[in-house]
Motif scaffolding. Structure first.
Motif, PDB file in Angstrom:
ATOM      1  N   ASP A 113       0.841  -1.201   0.000  1.00 42.21           N
ATOM      2  CA  ASP A 113       0.000   0.000   0.000  1.00 42.21           C
ATOM      3  C   ASP A 113       0.874   1.249   0.000  1.00 42.21           C
ATOM      4  N   HIS A 114       1.819   1.290   0.926  1.00 45.35           N
ATOM      5  CA  HIS A 114       2.763   2.403   0.979  1.00 45.35           C
ATOM      6  C   HIS A 114       3.959   2.027   1.841  1.00 45.35           C
ATOM      7  N   VAL A 115       4.989   2.815   1.734  1.00 45.58           N
ATOM      8  CA  VAL A 115       6.157   2.695   2.605  1.00 45.58           C
ATOM      9  C   VAL A 115       6.223   3.982   3.414  1.00 45.58           C
ATOM     10  N   GLU A 138      -4.877  10.912  16.785  1.00 51.39           N
ATOM     11  CA  GLU A 138      -4.735   9.677  17.576  1.00 51.39           C
ATOM     12  C   GLU A 138      -3.339   9.074  17.420  1.00 51.39           C
ATOM     13  N   GLN A 139      -2.826   9.076  16.171  1.00 52.74           N
ATOM     14  CA  GLN A 139      -1.492   8.522  15.928  1.00 52.74           C
ATOM     15  C   GLN A 139      -0.382   9.540  16.235  1.00 52.74           C
ATOM     16  N   GLY A 140      -0.757  10.797  16.445  1.00 47.27           N
ATOM     17  CA  GLY A 140       0.240  11.823  16.756  1.00 47.27           C
ATOM     18  C   GLY A 140       1.115  12.173  15.580  1.00 47.27           C
ATOM     19  N   ILE A 154       4.623   6.830  -1.106  1.00 50.46           N
ATOM     20  CA  ILE A 154       5.477   6.964   0.071  1.00 50.46           C
ATOM     21  C   ILE A 154       4.721   7.851   1.055  1.00 50.46           C
ATOM     22  N   GLN A 155       4.696   7.417   2.317  1.00 50.46           N
ATOM     23  CA  GLN A 155       4.023   8.206   3.355  1.00 50.46           C
ATOM     24  C   GLN A 155       5.083   8.877   4.229  1.00 50.46           C
ATOM     25  N   LEU A 156       5.127  10.192   4.159  1.00 49.60           N
ATOM     26  CA  LEU A 156       6.027  10.953   5.020  1.00 49.60           C
ATOM     27  C   LEU A 156       5.306  11.199   6.341  1.00 49.60           C
ATOM     28  N   ASP A 202      13.908   9.739  17.766  1.00 48.63           N
ATOM     29  CA  ASP A 202      14.887   9.821  18.861  1.00 48.63           C
ATOM     30  C   ASP A 202      15.866   8.656  18.792  1.00 48.63           C
ATOM     31  N   ARG A 203      15.319   7.482  18.487  1.00 42.93           N
ATOM     32  CA  ARG A 203      16.138   6.272  18.535  1.00 42.93           C
ATOM     33  C   ARG A 203      16.982   6.088  17.271  1.00 42.93           C
ATOM     34  N   ASN A 204      16.379   6.384  16.108  1.00 45.70           N
ATOM     35  CA  ASN A 204      17.014   6.022  14.821  1.00 45.70           C
ATOM     36  C   ASN A 204      17.360   7.216  13.930  1.00 45.70           C
ATOM     37  N   LEU A 256      13.294   4.870   7.036  1.00 48.71           N
ATOM     38  CA  LEU A 256      12.182   3.932   6.836  1.00 48.71           C
ATOM     39  C   LEU A 256      11.628   3.483   8.185  1.00 48.71           C
ATOM     40  N   GLN A 257      10.325   3.633   8.370  1.00 48.06           N
ATOM     41  CA  GLN A 257       9.700   3.283   9.654  1.00 48.06           C
ATOM     42  C   GLN A 257       8.717   2.129   9.538  1.00 48.06           C
ATOM     43  N   GLN A 258       8.076   1.993   8.392  1.00 48.71           N
ATOM     44  CA  GLN A 258       7.031   0.974   8.269  1.00 48.71           C
ATOM     45  C   GLN A 258       6.807   0.567   6.819  1.00 48.71           C
ATOM     46  N   LEU A 259       6.272  -0.651   6.667  1.00 47.23           N
ATOM     47  CA  LEU A 259       5.877  -1.182   5.358  1.00 47.23           C
ATOM     48  C   LEU A 259       4.409  -1.570   5.465  1.00 47.23           C
ATOM     49  N   ARG A 296      -8.172   4.260  13.073  1.00 51.40           N
ATOM     50  CA  ARG A 296      -8.331   5.043  11.856  1.00 51.40           C
ATOM     51  C   ARG A 296      -6.973   5.415  11.272  1.00 51.40           C
ATOM     52  N   GLY A 297      -6.813   5.136   9.982  1.00 52.43           N
ATOM     53  CA  GLY A 297      -5.592   5.496   9.276  1.00 52.43           C
ATOM     54  C   GLY A 297      -5.873   6.523   8.203  1.00 52.43           C
ATOM     55  N   THR A 298      -4.922   6.679   7.315  1.00 51.22           N
ATOM     56  CA  THR A 298      -4.983   7.717   6.288  1.00 51.22           C
ATOM     57  C   THR A 298      -6.260   7.625   5.446  1.00 51.22           C
ATOM     58  N   ALA A 299      -6.833   8.785   5.158  1.00 48.91           N
ATOM     59  CA  ALA A 299      -7.990   8.895   4.252  1.00 48.91           C
ATOM     60  C   ALA A 299      -9.144   7.974   4.640  1.00 48.91           C
ATOM     61  N   HIS A 352       3.622  -6.378  15.392  1.00 45.34           N
ATOM     62  CA  HIS A 352       4.810  -5.971  16.142  1.00 45.34           C
ATOM     63  C   HIS A 352       6.070  -6.273  15.331  1.00 45.34           C
ATOM     64  N   PRO A 353       6.982  -5.294  15.239  1.00 43.08           N
ATOM     65  CA  PRO A 353       8.177  -5.506  14.404  1.00 43.08           C
ATOM     66  C   PRO A 353       9.018  -6.706  14.834  1.00 43.08           C
ATOM     67  N   LYS A 354       8.966  -7.054  16.135  1.00 40.31           N
ATOM     68  CA  LYS A 354       9.749  -8.204  16.604  1.00 40.31           C
ATOM     69  C   LYS A 354       9.172  -9.534  16.104  1.00 40.31           C
ATOM     70  N   ASP A 355       7.914  -9.521  15.643  1.00 39.47           N
ATOM     71  CA  ASP A 355       7.284 -10.738  15.115  1.00 39.47           C
ATOM     72  C   ASP A 355       7.306 -10.780  13.593  1.00 39.47           C
ATOM     73  N   GLY A 361      10.334 -10.000  11.595  1.00 41.00           N
ATOM     74  CA  GLY A 361      11.693  -9.852  11.075  1.00 41.00           C
ATOM     75  C   GLY A 361      12.243  -8.442  11.172  1.00 41.00           C
ATOM     76  N   GLY A 362      11.810  -7.710  12.198  1.00 39.33           N
ATOM     77  CA  GLY A 362      12.349  -6.360  12.390  1.00 39.33           C
ATOM     78  C   GLY A 362      11.686  -5.294  11.544  1.00 39.33           C
ATOM     79  N   VAL A 363      10.545  -5.654  10.935  1.00 33.80           N
ATOM     80  CA  VAL A 363       9.816  -4.693  10.095  1.00 33.80           C
ATOM     81  C   VAL A 363       8.468  -4.382  10.749  1.00 33.80           C
ATOM     82  N   VAL A 372       5.049  -3.857  10.262  1.00 30.41           N
ATOM     83  CA  VAL A 372       4.127  -4.133   9.159  1.00 30.41           C
ATOM     84  C   VAL A 372       2.766  -3.543   9.491  1.00 30.41           C
ATOM     85  N   GLU A 373       2.240  -2.746   8.585  1.00 29.25           N
ATOM     86  CA  GLU A 373       0.903  -2.169   8.759  1.00 29.25           C
ATOM     87  C   GLU A 373      -0.062  -2.843   7.794  1.00 29.25           C
ATOM     88  N   LEU A 374      -1.261  -3.096   8.271  1.00 25.67           N
ATOM     89  CA  LEU A 374      -2.345  -3.606   7.419  1.00 25.67           C
ATOM     90  C   LEU A 374      -3.322  -2.453   7.182  1.00 25.67           C
TER      91      LEU A 374
HETATM   92  C1  V0V Z   1      10.474   0.075  17.263  1.00 23.86           C
HETATM   93  N1  V0V Z   1      11.173  -0.992  16.854  1.00 23.86           N
HETATM   94  C2  V0V Z   1      11.096  -1.078  15.520  1.00 23.86           C
HETATM   95  C3  V0V Z   1      10.310   0.013  15.107  1.00 23.86           C
HETATM   96  N2  V0V Z   1       9.930   0.702  16.207  1.00 23.86           N
HETATM   97  N3  V0V Z   1      11.610  -1.957  14.658  1.00 23.86           N
HETATM   98  C4  V0V Z   1      11.348  -1.752  13.352  1.00 23.86           C
HETATM   99  N4  V0V Z   1      10.606  -0.722  12.875  1.00 23.86           N
HETATM  100  C5  V0V Z   1      10.081   0.166  13.730  1.00 23.86           C
HETATM  101  N5  V0V Z   1       9.346   1.173  13.274  1.00 23.86           N
HETATM  102  C6  V0V Z   1      11.900  -1.930  17.720  1.00 23.86           C
HETATM  103  C7  V0V Z   1      12.695  -1.237  18.775  1.00 23.86           C
HETATM  104  O1  V0V Z   1      13.954  -0.890  18.269  1.00 23.86           O
HETATM  105  C8  V0V Z   1      12.781  -2.288  19.849  1.00 23.86           C
HETATM  106  O2  V0V Z   1      13.804  -3.177  19.530  1.00 23.86           O
HETATM  107  C9  V0V Z   1      11.466  -3.039  19.711  1.00 23.86           C
HETATM  108  O3  V0V Z   1      10.964  -2.710  18.421  1.00 23.86           O
HETATM  109  C10 V0V Z   1      10.388  -2.728  20.721  1.00 23.86           C
HETATM  110  O4  V0V Z   1      10.439  -1.394  21.018  1.00 23.86           O
HETATM  111  P1  V0V Z   1       9.604  -0.802  22.242  1.00 23.86           P
HETATM  112  O5  V0V Z   1      10.509   0.128  22.939  1.00 23.86           O
HETATM  113  O6  V0V Z   1       8.903  -1.872  22.992  1.00 23.86           O
HETATM  114  O7  V0V Z   1       8.471  -0.038  21.542  1.00 23.86           O
HETATM  115  P2  V0V Z   1       8.493   1.398  20.962  1.00 23.86           P
HETATM  116  O8  V0V Z   1       8.106   2.351  22.052  1.00 23.86           O
HETATM  117  O9  V0V Z   1       9.732   1.651  20.194  1.00 23.86           O
HETATM  118  O10 V0V Z   1       7.281   1.298  19.959  1.00 23.86           O
HETATM  119  C11 V0V Z   1       7.336   0.513  18.833  1.00 23.86           C
HETATM  120  C12 V0V Z   1       5.911   0.310  18.301  1.00 23.86           C
HETATM  121  C13 V0V Z   1       5.292   1.701  18.124  1.00 23.86           C
HETATM  122  C14 V0V Z   1       6.036  -0.448  16.997  1.00 23.86           C
HETATM  123  C15 V0V Z   1       5.119  -0.512  19.312  1.00 23.86           C
HETATM  124  O11 V0V Z   1       6.081   2.468  17.224  1.00 23.86           O
HETATM  125  C16 V0V Z   1       3.896   1.660  17.609  1.00 23.86           C
HETATM  126  O12 V0V Z   1       2.944   1.506  18.385  1.00 23.86           O
HETATM  127  N6  V0V Z   1       3.708   1.789  16.277  1.00 23.86           N
HETATM  128  C17 V0V Z   1       2.399   1.719  15.655  1.00 23.86           C
HETATM  129  C18 V0V Z   1       1.829   3.072  15.417  1.00 23.86           C
HETATM  130  C19 V0V Z   1       2.669   3.916  14.491  1.00 23.86           C
HETATM  131  O13 V0V Z   1       3.774   3.564  14.106  1.00 23.86           O
HETATM  132  N7  V0V Z   1       2.121   5.135  14.182  1.00 23.86           N
HETATM  133  C20 V0V Z   1       2.788   6.098  13.344  1.00 23.86           C
HETATM  134  C21 V0V Z   1       2.373   5.909  11.970  1.00 23.86           C
HETATM  135  P3  V0V Z   1      14.974  -3.549  20.564  1.00 23.86           P
HETATM  136  O14 V0V Z   1      15.692  -2.266  20.805  1.00 23.86           O
HETATM  137  O15 V0V Z   1      14.230  -4.086  21.748  1.00 23.86           O
HETATM  138  O16 V0V Z   1      15.771  -4.597  19.837  1.00 23.86           O
HETATM  139  S1  V0V Z   1       0.677   6.361  11.737  1.00 23.86           S
HETATM  140  C22 V0V Z   1       0.223   5.678  10.211  1.00 23.86           C
HETATM  141  O17 V0V Z   1       1.029   4.813   9.690  1.00 23.86           O
HETATM  142  C23 V0V Z   1      -0.946   6.073   9.582  1.00 23.86           C
HETATM  143  C24 V0V Z   1      -1.829   7.102  10.156  1.00 23.86           C
HETATM  144  C25 V0V Z   1      -1.344   5.455   8.299  1.00 23.86           C
HETATM  145  O18 V0V Z   1      -0.575   4.675   7.723  1.00 23.86           O
HETATM  146  O19 V0V Z   1      -2.454   5.743   7.844  1.00 23.86           O
END
Ligand code: V0V
Length: 137
Positions: free
Chosen positions: A6-8, A38-40, A57-59, A74-76, A80-83, A111-114, A122-125, A127-129, A131-133
């Motif tokens: 859908d987007h990166v 809600e998503q900040g 591409i979603q900025l 802060d961390r990285n 690239l944040q999501q697929l 609720r997501g975009t549009a 969860h990225p840990k489940d 392969g470190g990515v 993944v958004e549905l």
């Molecule tokens: C964290 N980790 C990631 C990651 N974020 N790995 C890959 N990609 C990412 N984006 C790793 C992190 O380095 C840790 O690894 C581990 O996951 C767990 O981290 P945590 O400290 O427990 O959790 P947080 O506080 O870093 O949060 C991570 C999650 C959070 C994924 C839970 O970002 C989240 O809730 N994301 C979903 C919502 C979101 O991303 N919203 C913004 C886009 P180590 O260090 O333990 O090895 S909104 C959006 O996409 C919209 C509106 C749309 O598409 O329409």
């Protein structure tokens, strides 16, 4: 199941600066922009192809310091944040992945975009990515 990419998503500190960069450097254009409280995030969908129907591409820029994107930056730093994959039914797709032992971040879709409905694996489940549905509106 998953229908297509859908987007990166790319985390950026400043959305307007990023839009200018992508426009002036890569000739990409904005096809959609919104705030998701809600998503900040403030987010913009950008595309390379003139009609904007190809890959997007979603900025993503943070609205608050405690948001997912602010934490990611802060961390990285920016990058690239999501697929995200398009699905027909986000609840069914989430249930299928749960049944395979993956953790979904939300009990029920948010609720997501549009006006789309979204959930995340969860990225840990995955392969470190992160993944958004996405079930489009
Ligand atoms: C964290 N980790 C990631 C990651 N974020 N790995 C890959 N990609 C990412 N984006 C790793 C992190 O380095 C840790 O690894 C581990 O996951 C767990 O981290 P945590 O400290 O427990 O959790 P947080 O506080 O870093 O949060 C991570 C999650 C959070 C994924 C839970 O970002 C989240 O809730 N994301 C979903 C919502 C979101 O991303 N919203 C913004 C886009 P180590 O260090 O333990 O090895 S909104 C959006 O996409 C919209 C509106 C749309 O598409 O329409």
């Amino acid at each position: 199941g998953l229908l297509r990419v859908d987007h990166v998503g790319i985390a950026v500190a400043d959305l307007d600066e990023a839009l200018t960069f992508y426009s002036e450097t890569f000739g990409m254009h904005c096809v959609h922009e919104e705030r998701n409280e809600e998503q900040g995030v403030r987010e913009a969908m950008i595309a390379a192809d003139p009609d904007g129907t190809g890959a997007r591409i979603q900025l993503l820029a943070p609205l608050r310091p405690d948001s997912a994107i602010a934490k990611f930056l802060d961390r990285n730093g920016p990058g690239l944040q999501q697929l995200a994959y398009t699905v027909k039914d986000v609840e069914a797709a989430s249930d299928a992945l749960r049944a395979r032992g993956l953790r979904l971040l939300y009990e029920s879709p948010r609720r997501g975009t549009a006006g789309s409905r979204i959930n995340f694996v969860h990225p840990k489940d995955a392969g470190g990515v992160l993944v958004e549905l996405v079930e489009p509106a």
